[in-house]
Enzyme design. Structure first.
Site, PDB file in Angstrom:
ATOM      1  N   GLU A  64     -19.841 -19.475   9.392  1.00 48.04           N
ATOM      2  CA  GLU A  64     -18.537 -19.210   9.391  1.00 48.04           C
ATOM      3  C   GLU A  64     -17.847 -19.482  10.620  1.00 48.04           C
ATOM      4  O   GLU A  64     -18.309 -19.330  11.706  1.00 48.04           O
ATOM      5  CB  GLU A  64     -18.610 -17.689   9.244  1.00 48.04           C
ATOM      6  CG  GLU A  64     -17.020 -16.831   9.414  1.00 48.04           C
ATOM      7  CD  GLU A  64     -16.110 -17.447   8.387  1.00 48.04           C
ATOM      8  OE1 GLU A  64     -15.251 -18.419   8.822  1.00 48.04           O
ATOM      9  OE2 GLU A  64     -15.957 -17.022   7.345  1.00 48.04           O
TER      10      GLU A  64
ATOM     11  N   HIS B 121     -11.858  23.093 -10.268  1.00 43.29           N
ATOM     12  CA  HIS B 121     -10.295  23.668 -10.108  1.00 43.29           C
ATOM     13  C   HIS B 121     -10.143  24.463  -8.788  1.00 43.29           C
ATOM     14  O   HIS B 121     -10.828  25.012  -8.299  1.00 43.29           O
ATOM     15  CB  HIS B 121     -10.229  24.482 -11.191  1.00 43.29           C
ATOM     16  CG  HIS B 121      -8.885  25.037 -11.234  1.00 43.29           C
ATOM     17  ND1 HIS B 121      -7.663  24.628 -11.524  1.00 43.29           N
ATOM     18  CD2 HIS B 121      -8.554  26.414 -10.775  1.00 43.29           C
ATOM     19  CE1 HIS B 121      -6.625  25.276 -11.576  1.00 43.29           C
ATOM     20  NE2 HIS B 121      -7.316  26.609 -10.854  1.00 43.29           N
TER      21      HIS B 121
ATOM     22  N   ILE C  79      -0.074  -6.853  -3.705  1.00 46.65           N
ATOM     23  CA  ILE C  79       0.126  -6.829  -2.366  1.00 46.65           C
ATOM     24  C   ILE C  79       1.662  -6.684  -2.194  1.00 46.65           C
ATOM     25  O   ILE C  79       1.936  -5.838  -1.347  1.00 46.65           O
ATOM     26  CB  ILE C  79      -0.452  -8.219  -2.008  1.00 46.65           C
ATOM     27  CG1 ILE C  79      -1.634  -8.706  -2.135  1.00 46.65           C
ATOM     28  CG2 ILE C  79      -0.001  -8.521  -0.487  1.00 46.65           C
ATOM     29  CD1 ILE C  79      -2.058 -10.015  -2.039  1.00 46.65           C
TER      30      ILE C  79
ATOM     31  N   GLY D  50       0.942 -14.437  -4.538  1.00 47.84           N
ATOM     32  CA  GLY D  50      -0.334 -14.829  -4.829  1.00 47.84           C
ATOM     33  C   GLY D  50      -1.252 -15.384  -3.836  1.00 47.84           C
ATOM     34  O   GLY D  50      -0.649 -15.745  -2.640  1.00 47.84           O
TER      35      GLY D  50
END
Length: 465
Positions: free
Chosen positions: A34, A445, A184, A267
């Site tokens: 990386e 609950h 997004i 996108g």
């Protein structure tokens, strides 16, 4: 310099570091390549910083309405520099945590750009680790994605943004346009509106948030309208021009829209620049995505690909799941492929959206006779207590002859904290549970999760409320 490993992972985002951690836990010798920071888009310019700033917006919203709870406060002010500092602190902590996990599992971390070659070789250059060649029994490509852009839009981080730049802003725009009505775009629209910006969402398709049920989209649209967020669908943005201190957006068939900032959220594309896929015999499709089979194997023997670089839902948890499938497969085990039609989705706008499985429409299109049940948060005690009653839960089931529900096909939610409530719906859909089975479970609950239980119980033919 060269070295050999069982597995070489190229890319240190969620798919890459998950594959490295899981492979190392199985006893494999793993190297991870990386050049940028470990954690990838999700950690640095995606999931984590976006949700942190959305939480800042939620706190601001809560304080602004504190008088409704009997708490007297002055008008809150936004200090974006302080918010950004808190965001960065969280990102840095998680980033350091990923590095320590990898080091603890004895993963070899290599700083540089990785490029694939034939016979499962990876050439590394341009980083602190220097130039080297790695060989492996298996290579996993996990290089992620970058934002897609529109022609004529030049990102400057001042007036024109993608998600990458917007997550570092220190000055809020008075007027903002969000191009794109997906997850997004809606999260950014919600965040900016809560913090005081006037927001317009422009979506080219006839509706926002593809994949969500129609009832969820209608409820979300109404909730956004109440917050003065304008949503315009079927809109074609044809140009972007600087105009004074702001931006003018040219819209086909309509007057230009003048704003102070525009955020392009249309996108993301797979990031394979300089990756050498052709040299390695790895096929891509016409969108640039790496072609894989159900076990994420590419067309090159021994080479896999996971995460945003393949044409599957661009979600960190999908990348995690794919990474596990890959490691199990290369170990010779028999993993179940990821069922992409039953992936959980979570959108952290206000109100939140979460869903899994079939919508009512897609179930009908798949040939099911459908039974549905819808319950609204407006009647839920816990939602009333926290002051968040906009929303609903919808359960989609295969219909029995008597009109009751059989197998649960989909669960769709919009409302307070639904991203934290989807778990039992996800389990029901993926375990192919039936309505009578799930209806037996007791819901605590008062909780918001009662609404899911109520919706399922109603499909037995005997509703409680």
């Amino acid at each position: 310099m060269s070295s050999s490993h069982d597995v070489v992972v190229v890319g240190g985002g969620p798919g890459g570091y998950a594959a490295a951690l899981y492979g190392a836990a199985a006893g494999l010798d793993v190297a991870l390549v990386e050049k940028q920071k470990l954690g990838g888009t999700c950690l640095h310019v995606g999931c984590i910083p976006a949700k942190e700033l959305l939480e800042t917006a939620a706190v601001y919203r809560t304080v602004a309405h504190a008088d409704q709870f009997g708490i007297a406060t002055g008008s809150p002010e936004v200090d974006m520099a302080a918010a950004q500092a808190r965001k960065q602190k969280i990102v840095d902590q998680l980033h350091n945590g990923v590095g320590k996990l990898l080091e603890g599992r004895k993963v070899t971390l290599i700083d540089g750009w990785g490029s694939l070659g034939p016979d499962r070789t990876v050439s590394v250059s341009g980083g602190e680790s220097g130039e080297m060649t790695l060989t492996a029994d298996h290579v996993i490509v996990a290089t992620g994605s970058v934002p897609r852009m529109l022609p004529g839009f030049e990102v400057d981080g001042q007036r024109v943004f993608t998600s990458d730049e917007l997550l570092s802003i220190t000055d809020l725009p008075e007027r903002a346009a969000i191009i794109g009505g997906g997850a997004i775009g809606l999260e950014f629209a919600s965040m900016l509106a809560d913090l005081g910006s006037e927001v317009t969402v422009l979506e080219a398709l006839p509706r926002i948030l593809l994949g969500a049920d129609d009832d969820v989209v209608k409820m979300l649209t109404r909730a956004f309208k109440k917050r003065k967020i304008e949503i315009r669908t079927g809109v074609a943005v044809t140009g972007c021009r600087h105009s004074g201190d702001g931006v003018a957006l040219d819209i086909d068939g309509d007057d230009p829209l003048n704003v102070d900032a525009v955020v392009v959220c249309v996108g993301r594309r797979p990031f394979t620049d300089g990756l050498g896929l052709d040299d390695a015999g790895v096929e891509t499709d016409d969108g640039g995505y790496v072609v894989v089979d159900e076990y994420c194997q590419t067309t090159s023997p021994g080479v896999y690909a996971v995460g945003d670089v393949v044409r599957t839902p661009q979600l960190a948890h999908v990348a995690f799941a794919e990474a596990i499938v890959v490691v199990k497969h290369l170990l010779g085990e028999s993993p179940a492929p990821v069922d992409y039609d039953r992936v959980p989705w979570a959108i952290y706008c206000h109100p939140e959206v979460a869903f899994v499985g079939h919508t009512e429409t897609s179930a009908q299109e798949a040939g099911f006779e459908v039974a549905t049940s819808v319950h609204r948060f407006i009647g839920n005690g816990r939602a009333m207590i926290v002051g968040e009653t906009d929303g609903l839960v919808k359960v989609v089931a295969d219909r029995n002859d008597d009109g009751t529900g059989g197998r649960i096909l989909g669960v769709h939610m919009v409302g307070p904290w639904v991203t934290e409530q989807l778990g039992q719906g996800y389990l029901a859909v993926n375990w192919e549970a039936t309505v009578p089975e799930v209806a037996e479970f007791i819901q605590p609950h008062p909780t918001m999760s009662e609404l899911f239980g109520e919706s399922v119980l109603a499909l037995t033919g005997r509703a409680l409320h």
